[in-house]
Design a protein around this motif. Structure first.
Motif, mmCIF file in Angstrom:
data_model
loop_
_atom_site.group_PDB
_atom_site.id
_atom_site.type_symbol
_atom_site.label_atom_id
_atom_site.label_comp_id
_atom_site.label_asym_id
_atom_site.label_seq_id
_atom_site.Cartn_x
_atom_site.Cartn_y
_atom_site.Cartn_z
ATOM 1 N N MET A 1 0.790 -1.186 -0.015
ATOM 2 C CA MET A 1 -0.173 0.277 -0.091
ATOM 3 C C MET A 1 0.903 1.409 0.103
ATOM 4 O O MET A 1 0.435 2.307 -0.354
ATOM 5 C CB MET A 1 -0.938 -0.050 1.072
ATOM 6 C CG MET A 1 -1.827 -1.159 1.164
ATOM 7 S SD MET A 1 -3.402 -0.754 0.055
ATOM 8 C CE MET A 1 -4.230 0.209 0.825
ATOM 9 N N ASN A 2 2.061 1.323 0.400
ATOM 10 C CA ASN A 2 2.929 2.315 0.360
ATOM 11 C C ASN A 2 2.451 3.696 1.049
ATOM 12 O O ASN A 2 2.778 4.723 0.709
ATOM 13 C CB ASN A 2 3.536 2.537 -1.016
ATOM 14 C CG ASN A 2 4.161 1.465 -1.742
ATOM 15 O OD1 ASN A 2 5.211 1.195 -1.221
ATOM 16 N ND2 ASN A 2 3.490 0.861 -2.756
ATOM 17 N N LYS A 102 -9.522 5.150 -2.573
ATOM 18 C CA LYS A 102 -8.986 4.119 -1.879
ATOM 19 C C LYS A 102 -7.781 4.798 -1.196
ATOM 20 O O LYS A 102 -6.774 5.468 -1.564
ATOM 21 C CB LYS A 102 -8.595 2.921 -2.625
ATOM 22 C CG LYS A 102 -9.953 2.320 -3.350
ATOM 23 C CD LYS A 102 -10.674 1.693 -2.297
ATOM 24 C CE LYS A 102 -11.603 0.674 -3.099
ATOM 25 N NZ LYS A 102 -12.667 0.221 -1.997
ATOM 26 N N SER A 103 -7.423 4.160 -0.026
ATOM 27 C CA SER A 103 -6.257 4.543 0.793
ATOM 28 C C SER A 103 -4.754 3.790 0.074
ATOM 29 O O SER A 103 -5.025 2.786 -0.403
ATOM 30 C CB SER A 103 -6.240 3.905 2.024
ATOM 31 O OG SER A 103 -5.267 4.259 3.109
ATOM 32 N N GLY A 104 -3.705 4.704 0.147
ATOM 33 C CA GLY A 104 -2.562 4.059 -0.271
ATOM 34 C C GLY A 104 -2.522 4.050 -1.726
ATOM 35 O O GLY A 104 -3.255 4.452 -2.587
ATOM 36 N N LEU A 105 -1.676 3.332 -2.421
ATOM 37 C CA LEU A 105 -1.466 3.055 -3.781
ATOM 38 C C LEU A 105 -2.522 2.000 -4.018
ATOM 39 O O LEU A 105 -2.188 0.987 -4.005
ATOM 40 C CB LEU A 105 0.017 2.725 -4.233
ATOM 41 C CG LEU A 105 0.375 2.660 -5.717
ATOM 42 C CD1 LEU A 105 -0.305 3.841 -6.192
ATOM 43 C CD2 LEU A 105 1.646 2.383 -5.910
ATOM 44 N N SER A 106 -3.568 2.268 -4.474
ATOM 45 C CA SER A 106 -4.474 1.332 -4.878
ATOM 46 C C SER A 106 -5.350 1.682 -6.200
ATOM 47 O O SER A 106 -6.600 1.519 -6.052
ATOM 48 C CB SER A 106 -5.812 1.196 -3.777
ATOM 49 O OG SER A 106 -4.776 1.012 -2.238
ATOM 50 N N ILE A 216 4.644 6.473 -10.393
ATOM 51 C CA ILE A 216 4.387 6.478 -8.893
ATOM 52 C C ILE A 216 5.469 5.675 -8.236
ATOM 53 O O ILE A 216 5.883 6.247 -7.136
ATOM 54 C CB ILE A 216 2.857 6.109 -8.496
ATOM 55 C CG1 ILE A 216 1.876 7.186 -9.184
ATOM 56 C CG2 ILE A 216 2.901 6.065 -6.748
ATOM 57 C CD1 ILE A 216 2.051 8.621 -8.551
ATOM 58 N N ASN A 217 5.728 4.539 -8.628
ATOM 59 C CA ASN A 217 6.400 3.657 -7.779
ATOM 60 C C ASN A 217 7.973 4.060 -8.027
ATOM 61 O O ASN A 217 8.721 4.027 -6.936
ATOM 62 C CB ASN A 217 6.536 2.210 -8.474
ATOM 63 C CG ASN A 217 5.282 1.286 -7.794
ATOM 64 O OD1 ASN A 217 5.297 1.319 -6.761
ATOM 65 N ND2 ASN A 217 4.345 0.956 -8.858
ATOM 66 N N GLN A 218 8.238 4.789 -9.056
ATOM 67 C CA GLN A 218 9.672 5.333 -9.357
ATOM 68 C C GLN A 218 9.801 6.543 -8.594
ATOM 69 O O GLN A 218 10.931 6.796 -7.626
ATOM 70 C CB GLN A 218 9.767 6.118 -10.711
ATOM 71 C CG GLN A 218 9.856 4.696 -11.529
ATOM 72 C CD GLN A 218 10.250 5.253 -13.141
ATOM 73 O OE1 GLN A 218 10.925 6.195 -13.428
ATOM 74 N NE2 GLN A 218 9.415 4.803 -14.128
#
Length: 322
Positions: A1-2, A102-106, A216-218
């Motif tokens: 979820m980061n 949604k909460s977090g990276l979702s 976003i992950n980068q």
């Protein structure tokens, strides 16, 4: 979820009914008809008639990211339909603005839930759609998928080392953009930034989400690397000083709070502060915004009274009292 870097993920669809003109040409009677049609698609969802709310109540919904600032300024019958993570603005810039947060990276989870509701809308209402152009929208920049995918990110370390200024030109190359806390034209208070797609034509929804997820992950990796560099006595001192201000100040305005919030949230991420979760501090951030805080007080407050009440509210939170 980061959740140390990503606050929330949002998918938003813009849709319009074929038998009505866009909002700029819409009359109040037609707006009311659209509201009833959309409500009938979701009979078990809650609905809020915004014509019956005062300005303070409407602004509180903006602070909670359930409606846009533009929505409350529109002089037309308008309605908000709610069901947990899903909210639908009826008669915003487009007839229907459906969003799932949604909460977090979702992003994938938000997309799946938003699609389910969108299928209900498209299955029961006549939606403006062109085989070549896709979904037709009030603003040409939304034509195509009509989808905006966005992620709210917490980037204090990249803000400190000025890397944020380098992001915007890089994002634009991928059809993405970066905005402030409440979207276009707003400041990135609290080191909070919205990153979203700009292009809705010529790319399908899955491609857009995959691209955004990758970027976003980068950024998450870069932010965490930057945090590793700044970690130490100096940043610990900044964090604990902010913690002390929240505990002992008499007056804190919302702008100052967002700066202090950023320091405390960073303290949680760096494990200097272990008394609170990300969810708790994020909830506090919303609850002490001007309109939401005033409504909680149950009375009219001038600016000074509100800033004093905010300080009391924060102290109760920090000491885990009611």
């Amino acid at each position: 979820m980061n959740k140390d870097v990503v606050i929330s993920s949002r998918i938003r669809f813009a849709r319009n009914l074929t038998e009505y003109p866009f909002l700029s040409k819409l009359d109040p009677t037609s707006a009311s008809e659209i509201i009833e049609k959309v409500k009938n698609v979701f009979p078990n969802y809650s609905s809020i008639n915004f014509d019956k709310l005062n300005l303070l109540e409407m602004k509180s919904y903006v602070e909670k990211h359930l409606v846009s600032p533009e929505f409350i300024s529109i002089k037309m019958p308008k309605c908000l339909i709610l069901n947990y993570d899903l909210s639908i603005m009826v008669c915003e810039e487009d007839h229907i603005r459906l969003q799932c947060i949604k909460s977090g990276l979702s992003l994938d989870e938000a997309f799946a839930e938003a699609c389910e509701a969108d299928d209900m809308i498209c299955g029961k209402l006549k939606i403006a759609f062109d085989e070549q152009r896709g979904f037709l929208t009030h603003c040409p920049t939304n034509i195509g998928t009509g989808m905006r995918a966005s992620v709210m990110m917490f980037l204090p370390a990249m803000t400190m080392n000025k890397d944020i200024s380098k992001i915007a030109p890089q994002l634009s190359k991928f059809g993405l953009t970066i905005r402030g806390l409440y979207g276009e034209g707003t400041e990135a208070d609290g080191c909070l930034y919205q990153i979203s797609n700009q292009i809705t034509l010529g790319s399908n929804e899955e491609e857009t989400i995959n691209k955004l997820n990758d970027i976003i992950n980068q950024i998450i990796t870069k932010e965490r690397s930057a945090r590793d560099i700044i970690k130490g006595d100096k940043i610990l001192d900044i964090i604990m000083r902010s913690y002390g201000i929240l505990n002992y100040a008499h007056i804190i305005n919302s702008k100052e709070f967002l700066k202090l919030y950023s320091d405390i949230r960073l303290g949680i991420a760096l494990e200097y502060i272990k008394d609170f979760t990300f969810e708790e501090i994020d909830s506090l951030m919303i609850n002490v915004m001007p309109a939401t805080l005033t409504l909680h007080s149950g009375k009219q407050l001038n600016e000074n009274e509100r800033d004093i009440y905010r300080t009391e509210y924060i102290k109760n939170f920090l000491n885990k009292t009611d």
